[in-house]
Design a protein around this motif. Sequence first.
Motif, PDB file in Angstrom:
ATOM      1  N   GLY A   3      -7.866   5.554 103.127  1.00  0.00           N
ATOM      2  CA  GLY A   3      -9.094   4.841 102.924  1.00  0.00           C
ATOM      3  C   GLY A   3     -10.051   5.475 102.363  1.00  0.00           C
ATOM      4  O   GLY A   3     -10.364   6.645 102.126  1.00  0.00           O
ATOM      5  N   GLU A 116      -6.260   1.124 110.070  1.00  0.00           N
ATOM      6  CA  GLU A 116      -6.189   0.080 109.157  1.00  0.00           C
ATOM      7  C   GLU A 116      -7.133  -1.021 110.272  1.00  0.00           C
ATOM      8  O   GLU A 116      -7.400  -1.577 109.347  1.00  0.00           O
ATOM      9  CB  GLU A 116      -4.620  -0.394 108.948  1.00  0.00           C
ATOM     10  N   THR A 119     -10.772  -1.634 109.807  1.00  0.00           N
ATOM     11  CA  THR A 119     -10.959  -2.298 108.414  1.00  0.00           C
ATOM     12  C   THR A 119     -12.305  -3.022 109.110  1.00  0.00           C
ATOM     13  O   THR A 119     -13.245  -3.957 108.453  1.00  0.00           O
ATOM     14  CB  THR A 119      -9.963  -3.195 107.522  1.00  0.00           C
TER      15      THR A 119
END
Length: 319
Positions: A3, A116, A119
Amino acid sequence: MVGERSVSVVITTRNAARTIGRCLDSLLPYQRRGLITDVVLVDSHSTDSTLAIAGRYQPVVLQEEGSEAYRDSIIRQYHSTYSALDQGWRRAKGDLVMFLDSDAWVGEGMFPRAAEFFTDPRMAVLGCWQRGHGSTRVAQTLSQLWEFHGNQIRKLQNGTAGLPATAYRFASWFGSEHLPIGGPCLMVRRECLELLNGHDAYGDVGIAARAVERGWRALWWVGAPVYHAQRERIRDLWRERWQWGQTAAFRPHKGRHYLSVPVALGWSLLVGVLLTIGYRNPLHLVVHPSAAVVQVTAAVATSLSRFLRPGTGMRTSCG
């Protein structure tokens, strides 16, 4: 790059020729896919073929510096580990820094899943629970112990309350105010490392505790695909736990209750009984209680030595 969050891996080594190849090899698939930005290896003056083996993987290699200024060998050992880790993350490029022991390795599914978790902007520290690995009965016994602790931690993080949960936290973690998060694989947000000045005097477990005190989150990922080589012989385990006890004497213990030490010794025996029944492995009756006794004895002996020889934690002058 995962990301918008780049990931660096920092590994410290000292005479790790036996394990460093497997460790670095496990990172290659993620580097090739762009899920790991860089790997920084900080070596504490190895005298074996560690650096020759590591050179095949072309990580950024640094030589650990700074711990030689300490007179006492135990203090030097303690500070060497954390000064090396701090050298590594300050040289690394990633927004997230994964500290990985040289005798640990990662498996399939590590990335992008690990990144993740971040996040959540409040997420600061992710402890990746280890799966023990080894061929001897002692190593398999230790692997079963880590599996037991992982199951208990999963229950605590899922909100299990009551007397059993309270007793487990108190006995297993020396009454720590926060669930300690550290171990052979730890991922930390760079912003957190910068604010806390890295490992400082508290080590890996202290980073998570101080982050939580400042309003961030710290979490165990119990199902992480992280594997850790266990001690193969009981005398190697005792040697390791003696070192743990020695270095623990130099770490601030904020939020810990020393009355829990005798409780922890009794708890290690109870765990040995429970795991002997659960795994049908009587070696649990020897491994855990003896390791606990060795570690506590080392901590007490080292603390007493510091009391009798004040000033051993001082640096020598560096003219």
